[in-house]
Design a protein around this motif. Structure first.
Motif, PDB file in Angstrom:
ATOM      1  N   SER A  11     -29.588  -8.180 -11.164  1.00 34.89           N
ATOM      2  CA  SER A  11     -28.358  -7.951 -10.397  1.00 34.89           C
ATOM      3  C   SER A  11     -27.971  -6.497 -10.556  1.00 34.89           C
ATOM      4  CB  SER A  11     -27.218  -8.862 -10.868  1.00 34.89           C
ATOM      5  OG  SER A  11     -26.589  -8.340 -12.031  1.00 34.89           O
TER       6      SER A  11
ATOM      7  N   THR B 166     -28.264  -7.161  -3.729  1.00 36.14           N
ATOM      8  CA  THR B 166     -28.389  -7.322  -5.174  1.00 36.14           C
ATOM      9  C   THR B 166     -29.318  -6.211  -5.661  1.00 36.14           C
ATOM     10  OG1 THR B 166     -28.870  -8.880  -6.959  1.00 36.14           O
ATOM     11  CG2 THR B 166     -30.298  -8.978  -5.031  1.00 36.14           C
TER      12      THR B 166
ATOM     13  N   ALA C 171     -32.588 -18.807  -3.590  1.00 39.11           N
ATOM     14  CA  ALA C 171     -32.652 -18.170  -4.907  1.00 39.11           C
ATOM     15  C   ALA C 171     -34.092 -18.070  -5.389  1.00 39.11           C
ATOM     16  CB  ALA C 171     -31.799 -18.955  -5.900  1.00 39.11           C
TER      17      ALA C 171
ATOM     18  N   VAL D 282     -29.029 -14.187  -9.764  1.00 37.02           N
ATOM     19  CA  VAL D 282     -29.566 -14.325  -8.406  1.00 37.02           C
ATOM     20  C   VAL D 282     -28.892 -15.485  -7.691  1.00 37.02           C
ATOM     21  CG1 VAL D 282     -31.647 -14.837  -7.074  1.00 37.02           C
ATOM     22  CG2 VAL D 282     -31.759 -13.265  -9.012  1.00 37.02           C
TER      23      VAL D 282
ATOM     24  N   LEU E 282     -35.759 -14.447  -6.141  1.00 41.22           N
ATOM     25  CA  LEU E 282     -36.193 -14.121  -7.499  1.00 41.22           C
ATOM     26  C   LEU E 282     -37.677 -13.759  -7.523  1.00 41.22           C
ATOM     27  CD1 LEU E 282     -35.288 -13.851 -10.399  1.00 41.22           C
ATOM     28  CD2 LEU E 282     -35.768 -16.284 -10.733  1.00 41.22           C
TER      29      LEU E 282
END
Length: 304
Positions: free
Chosen positions: A108, A130, A160, A119, A164
């Motif tokens: 982040s 982000t 997510a 995330v 990620l």
């Protein structure tokens, strides 16, 4: 430099690989012990342990860094220690043991989303951006000064899990560069600025969808909790996992939670607008297309 690496999940593997391929020496890999996975709950090494073994790196399994583990790591006389989603706290005297201390790769833009699920929380909150940051580890929760960072846009429909997976190699590259600069003394640590927000670990309740919210907010939550802990709702007294959904900006729902079919699409009404259900998993059954589920569920289905 002699480096200790601490990490556990898939997202930490690219960083381990980057350091193992560098001019530095990874003298120990610290990871959490094997966990039961699958229906048969088979004890399975962490992704980081599995990759470390393939790379021929020595591994220390530890859910907590107690006195014995601390003594083992201190005795390594490391120059630097690196953390990427290890899942355990580092305390004194271990925190001060490496010559250059510890650094943490965080997914982040700090101080936004300090904590275990940055995330996921960013997506749930509707953030458009982000990033990845390497910061010096302190006793506080993700409070240390930042050594390196890179901003990354969040895709409009990105989950997510997808985000990620995309951030992990970016973070590995940023981390490897930061480690090189720490080694040659050119790294500059800049204090965090701005209003902190917290990103606590997600629990099952975080995945429950509230159909009285706007379609944008419901979809943001569904994306943020996918794949874990997963988005879900209820139809009567049965739980239904929402595996995949999409915007339906040109459609009107029949009220919050009401399921209708329009133009061949399975729609769920929200507080403002509607969402299209694509794939679901009813309780006790396999995943299936939403229209197949609806044919079995019958008419007048309302989700809550």
């Amino acid at each position: 430099m002699r480096i200790i690496f601490a990490g556990t999940p898939d997202a930490a593997v690219p960083s381990l690989e980057a350091l193992a391929a560098s001019t530095h020496e990874v003298v120990r890999v610290v990871t959490r012990p094997p966990a039961p996975l699958g229906r048969k709950r088979v004890l399975t090494p962490s992704p980081v342990e599995a990759r470390a073994v393939e790379l021929g790196l020595p591994v220390l399994r530890a859910s907590r860094l107690r006195e014995d583990e601390t003594a083992e790591l201190v005795a390594l006389d490391a120059d630097l220690a690196v953390v990427v989603a290890y899942g355990g706290l580092v305390r004194e005297p271990l925190l001060s043991a490496p010559r250059l201390g510890w650094v943490n790769l965080h997914f982040s833009l700090l101080p936004r989303w300090r904590g275990a699920a940055p995330v996921q929380r960013a997506i749930i909150a509707g953030d458009r951006e982000t990033g990845v940051e390497v910061f010096r580890l302190e006793a506080g929760l993700d409070t240390g000064p930042v050594v390196a960072s890179e901003r990354v846009a969040i895709g409009a429909l990105e989950t997510a899990g997808h985000l990620l997976a995309r951030l992990a190699p970016i973070g590995a590259r940023v981390l490897a560069d930061a480690v090189d600069r720490l080694a040659d003394g050119t790294a500059v640590a800049v204090p965090q600025t701005g209003e902190p927000t917290l990103a606590p670990k997600l629990v099952l309740a975080d995945g429950r969808l509230d159909w009285t919210e706007s379609a944008e907010r419901v979809l943001a939550r569904a994306r943020g909790v996918t794949p874990e802990p997963g988005a879900w709702t209820t139809a009567g007294d049965r739980r239904v996992k929402v595996l995949e959904a999409a915007p339906a900006r040109d459609a009107r729902g029949g009220g919050p939670g009401a399921v209708t079919v329009q133009g061949g699409r399975v729609l769920v009404g929200c507080g403002d607008g509607a969402l299209e259900l694509l794939r679901v998993q009813p309780e006790g059954r396999a995943a299936m297309p939403a229209d197949a589920w609806l044919r079995g569920a019958g008419a007048d289905v309302v989700l809550a």
